[in-house]
Design a protein around this motif. Sequence first.
Motif, PDB file in Angstrom:
ATOM      1  N   ALA A  51      40.236  17.368  35.004  1.00 20.53           N
ATOM      2  CA  ALA A  51      41.586  16.855  34.767  1.00 20.53           C
ATOM      3  C   ALA A  51      42.580  17.507  35.721  1.00 20.53           C
ATOM      4  O   ALA A  51      42.528  18.717  35.962  1.00 20.53           O
ATOM      5  CB  ALA A  51      41.999  17.101  33.321  1.00 20.53           C
ATOM      6  N   ALA A  52      43.506  16.721  36.239  1.00 20.95           N
ATOM      7  CA  ALA A  52      44.453  17.220  37.231  1.00 20.95           C
ATOM      8  C   ALA A  52      45.385  18.286  36.663  1.00 20.95           C
ATOM      9  O   ALA A  52      45.901  19.122  37.416  1.00 20.95           O
ATOM     10  CB  ALA A  52      45.274  16.061  37.788  1.00 20.95           C
ATOM     11  N   ASP A  53      45.618  18.265  35.348  1.00 19.00           N
ATOM     12  CA  ASP A  53      46.532  19.230  34.747  1.00 19.00           C
ATOM     13  C   ASP A  53      45.808  20.320  33.959  1.00 19.00           C
ATOM     14  O   ASP A  53      46.425  21.078  33.216  1.00 19.00           O
ATOM     15  CB  ASP A  53      47.536  18.533  33.840  1.00 19.00           C
ATOM     16  N   ALA A  54      44.483  20.407  34.109  1.00 14.19           N
ATOM     17  CA  ALA A  54      43.726  21.434  33.388  1.00 14.19           C
ATOM     18  C   ALA A  54      44.097  22.823  33.899  1.00 14.19           C
ATOM     19  O   ALA A  54      44.260  23.023  35.102  1.00 14.19           O
ATOM     20  CB  ALA A  54      42.233  21.197  33.554  1.00 14.19           C
ATOM     21  N   PRO A  55      44.259  23.800  33.012  1.00 11.10           N
ATOM     22  CA  PRO A  55      44.516  25.171  33.469  1.00 11.10           C
ATOM     23  C   PRO A  55      43.298  25.719  34.208  1.00 11.10           C
ATOM     24  O   PRO A  55      42.174  25.260  34.004  1.00 11.10           O
ATOM     25  CB  PRO A  55      44.783  25.927  32.169  1.00 11.10           C
ATOM     26  N   VAL A  56      43.540  26.724  35.045  1.00  2.88           N
ATOM     27  CA  VAL A  56      42.496  27.240  35.931  1.00  2.88           C
ATOM     28  C   VAL A  56      42.402  28.759  35.809  1.00  2.88           C
ATOM     29  O   VAL A  56      43.417  29.454  35.743  1.00  2.88           O
ATOM     30  CB  VAL A  56      42.780  26.870  37.402  1.00  2.88           C
ATOM     31  N   ALA A  57      41.171  29.247  35.820  1.00  4.15           N
ATOM     32  CA  ALA A  57      40.891  30.660  36.070  1.00  4.15           C
ATOM     33  C   ALA A  57      40.016  30.718  37.313  1.00  4.15           C
ATOM     34  O   ALA A  57      39.024  29.990  37.406  1.00  4.15           O
ATOM     35  CB  ALA A  57      40.189  31.309  34.887  1.00  4.15           C
ATOM     36  N   ALA A  58      40.394  31.549  38.273  1.00  6.35           N
ATOM     37  CA  ALA A  58      39.698  31.588  39.561  1.00  6.35           C
ATOM     38  C   ALA A  58      39.287  33.019  39.886  1.00  6.35           C
ATOM     39  O   ALA A  58      39.996  33.983  39.545  1.00  6.35           O
ATOM     40  CB  ALA A  58      40.589  31.031  40.670  1.00  6.35           C
ATOM     41  N   PHE A  59      38.154  33.148  40.579  1.00  6.94           N
ATOM     42  CA  PHE A  59      37.572  34.453  40.861  1.00  6.94           C
ATOM     43  C   PHE A  59      37.186  34.515  42.338  1.00  6.94           C
ATOM     44  O   PHE A  59      36.467  33.649  42.843  1.00  6.94           O
ATOM     45  CB  PHE A  59      36.352  34.680  39.964  1.00  6.94           C
ATOM     46  N   PHE A  60      37.671  35.568  43.001  1.00 10.09           N
ATOM     47  CA  PHE A  60      37.492  35.737  44.438  1.00 10.09           C
ATOM     48  C   PHE A  60      36.853  37.093  44.719  1.00 10.09           C
ATOM     49  O   PHE A  60      37.104  38.070  44.010  1.00 10.09           O
ATOM     50  CB  PHE A  60      38.848  35.658  45.154  1.00 10.09           C
ATOM     51  N   GLY A  61      36.044  37.163  45.770  1.00 10.28           N
ATOM     52  CA  GLY A  61      35.416  38.429  46.133  1.00 10.28           C
ATOM     53  C   GLY A  61      34.987  38.419  47.584  1.00 10.28           C
ATOM     54  O   GLY A  61      35.006  37.393  48.263  1.00 10.28           O
ATOM     55  N   GLY A  62      34.592  39.586  48.065  1.00 11.10           N
ATOM     56  CA  GLY A  62      34.079  39.689  49.425  1.00 11.10           C
ATOM     57  C   GLY A  62      35.125  39.509  50.493  1.00 11.10           C
ATOM     58  O   GLY A  62      34.788  39.178  51.627  1.00 11.10           O
ATOM     59  N   VAL A  63      36.409  39.726  50.174  1.00 11.43           N
ATOM     60  CA  VAL A  63      37.447  39.640  51.201  1.00 11.43           C
ATOM     61  C   VAL A  63      37.251  40.751  52.228  1.00 11.43           C
ATOM     62  O   VAL A  63      37.456  40.550  53.426  1.00 11.43           O
ATOM     63  CB  VAL A  63      38.845  39.715  50.559  1.00 11.43           C
ATOM     64  N   HIS A  64      36.833  41.908  51.761  1.00 13.70           N
ATOM     65  CA  HIS A  64      36.471  43.014  52.645  1.00 13.70           C
ATOM     66  C   HIS A  64      34.949  43.127  52.674  1.00 13.70           C
ATOM     67  O   HIS A  64      34.307  43.286  51.625  1.00 13.70           O
ATOM     68  CB  HIS A  64      37.095  44.316  52.162  1.00 13.70           C
ATOM     69  N   GLY A  65      34.386  43.051  53.862  1.00 12.93           N
ATOM     70  CA  GLY A  65      32.942  42.948  53.986  1.00 12.93           C
ATOM     71  C   GLY A  65      32.168  44.145  53.487  1.00 12.93           C
ATOM     72  O   GLY A  65      30.988  44.007  53.126  1.00 12.93           O
ATOM     73  N   LEU A  66      32.783  45.314  53.438  1.00 12.51           N
ATOM     74  CA  LEU A  66      32.089  46.502  52.937  1.00 12.51           C
ATOM     75  C   LEU A  66      32.028  46.543  51.418  1.00 12.51           C
ATOM     76  O   LEU A  66      31.203  47.269  50.857  1.00 12.51           O
ATOM     77  CB  LEU A  66      32.786  47.771  53.446  1.00 12.51           C
ATOM     78  N   ARG A 178      48.584  23.363  39.417  1.00 13.23           N
ATOM     79  CA  ARG A 178      48.370  23.355  37.966  1.00 13.23           C
ATOM     80  C   ARG A 178      49.534  24.012  37.227  1.00 13.23           C
ATOM     81  O   ARG A 178      50.198  24.894  37.768  1.00 13.23           O
ATOM     82  CB  ARG A 178      47.086  24.114  37.626  1.00 13.23           C
ATOM     83  N   PRO A 179      49.759  23.638  35.972  1.00 15.63           N
ATOM     84  CA  PRO A 179      50.837  24.292  35.217  1.00 15.63           C
ATOM     85  C   PRO A 179      50.546  25.753  34.910  1.00 15.63           C
ATOM     86  O   PRO A 179      51.467  26.549  34.754  1.00 15.63           O
ATOM     87  CB  PRO A 179      50.926  23.458  33.934  1.00 15.63           C
ATOM     88  N   LEU A 180      49.263  26.122  34.815  1.00 16.20           N
ATOM     89  CA  LEU A 180      48.876  27.505  34.541  1.00 16.20           C
ATOM     90  C   LEU A 180      47.630  27.828  35.339  1.00 16.20           C
ATOM     91  O   LEU A 180      46.628  27.102  35.291  1.00 16.20           O
ATOM     92  CB  LEU A 180      48.595  27.695  33.042  1.00 16.20           C
ATOM     93  N   ALA A 181      47.683  28.924  36.105  1.00 14.41           N
ATOM     94  CA  ALA A 181      46.528  29.369  36.880  1.00 14.41           C
ATOM     95  C   ALA A 181      46.493  30.889  36.901  1.00 14.41           C
ATOM     96  O   ALA A 181      47.509  31.546  37.157  1.00 14.41           O
ATOM     97  CB  ALA A 181      46.588  28.821  38.309  1.00 14.41           C
ATOM     98  N   LEU A 182      45.321  31.446  36.632  1.00 15.37           N
ATOM     99  CA  LEU A 182      45.077  32.878  36.699  1.00 15.37           C
ATOM    100  C   LEU A 182      44.046  33.134  37.782  1.00 15.37           C
ATOM    101  O   LEU A 182      43.071  32.386  37.902  1.00 15.37           O
ATOM    102  CB  LEU A 182      44.558  33.409  35.358  1.00 15.37           C
ATOM    103  N   ALA A 183      44.244  34.173  38.575  1.00 11.05           N
ATOM    104  CA  ALA A 183      43.305  34.504  39.648  1.00 11.05           C
ATOM    105  C   ALA A 183      42.949  35.974  39.579  1.00 11.05           C
ATOM    106  O   ALA A 183      43.812  36.818  39.296  1.00 11.05           O
ATOM    107  CB  ALA A 183      43.905  34.164  41.009  1.00 11.05           C
ATOM    108  N   LEU A 184      41.677  36.287  39.835  1.00  9.18           N
ATOM    109  CA  LEU A 184      41.211  37.670  39.898  1.00  9.18           C
ATOM    110  C   LEU A 184      40.455  37.856  41.211  1.00  9.18           C
ATOM    111  O   LEU A 184      39.472  37.168  41.474  1.00  9.18           O
ATOM    112  CB  LEU A 184      40.293  37.992  38.722  1.00  9.18           C
ATOM    113  N   ASP A 185      40.915  38.802  42.014  1.00  7.99           N
ATOM    114  CA  ASP A 185      40.295  39.130  43.301  1.00  7.99           C
ATOM    115  C   ASP A 185      39.644  40.498  43.159  1.00  7.99           C
ATOM    116  O   ASP A 185      40.314  41.483  42.823  1.00  7.99           O
ATOM    117  CB  ASP A 185      41.367  39.144  44.393  1.00  7.99           C
TER     118      ASP A 185
END
Length: 341
Positions: A51-66, A178-185
């Motif tokens: 759904a286009a308006d579904a809230p999102v939780a996003a997870f990111f990693g490996g920005v620094h290669g070490l 999205r109306p609500l989005a959480l991100a964890l890096d």
Amino acid sequence: MRPSRHELPELAELERLIRLGAGHLRARTEAEVAVGRYTLPVHVLTLGSEAADAPVAAFFGGVHGLERIGTQVILAFLHNLLMRLRWDPLLEHQLSQVRLVFMPLVNPGGMLLHRRANPAGVDLMRNAPCDAAEGVAWLVGGHRAGPWLPWYRGEAQAAMEPESAALCAVVERELLTRPLALALDCHSGFGLRDRIWFPLAGSRRPIDILGEVYTLKTLFDQAYPNNHYVFEPQSRHYLTHGDLWDHLYLRSRELGDRLFVPLTLEMGSWNWVRKNPRQLFSRLGPFNPIAPHRHQRVMRTHLAFMEFLTRLAGSGPRWLQGNLRSQRHRMDAMHLWYRDV
């Protein structure tokens, strides 16, 4: 050509999970990075509601290669979800209401080469087109002297690096709409404690959504009263130029009535080194747990917080209303984090 599992096991594991999740996961290659004879993909995976308006939780990693452990923790969480989808109808229902986004290996070239920076020598977390509003520490705060020194931002006026541009494109497309989005890096390499940092990294001023961040912290503390995290603004320790999450947070504030909460998990790798000083003699040792039992502990330690963010994203109408968003929460946050500013 792809590197072997021995050369880049995180990429091999990510692509194994893409195959394992067929029918649930949707995967795309957001960018490709050439390193010697290899072409490395920057994968983006989505799971759950379309759904286009579904809230999102996003997870990111490996920005620094070490900092391989960040990628590994995200892959462990993704594996957990895929296994549970085989038998857990409550998780199926949850994912019908929430969209999950995964970008576990943002800098595959740096990881392959055992470098913090990408193959061009640019620190991706100093590569955004924004400058700190206050003085930064020499070198560590980001500089333009050249890629032979760590924390290099890239040339002035140059386009963003393909990897950081890909991360920003994913956030713009999947989260800021999205109306609500959480991100964890997920990162490592600082301190003795596991910390949850929030913007700004380029200024000591409080962000507009400080009350909502404090509410998130309070709800997690109530649900997990024995948790070990230190919640705090990144600026409490140092300031940097070009922070990707500063750039994206400030972009979100231009888009109107939407809530975007970017968080950084900074795993306290100094504690691993304190317990095993021999890790300092390994290039990866200052950033990753080497002892198998410590690695296993880290791989399970952060699953509860990642699951919490997933559930919180789907519960916006409840935790973002009434007294939970009162001025009192912002006042409490100011007292906790900014009384010396």
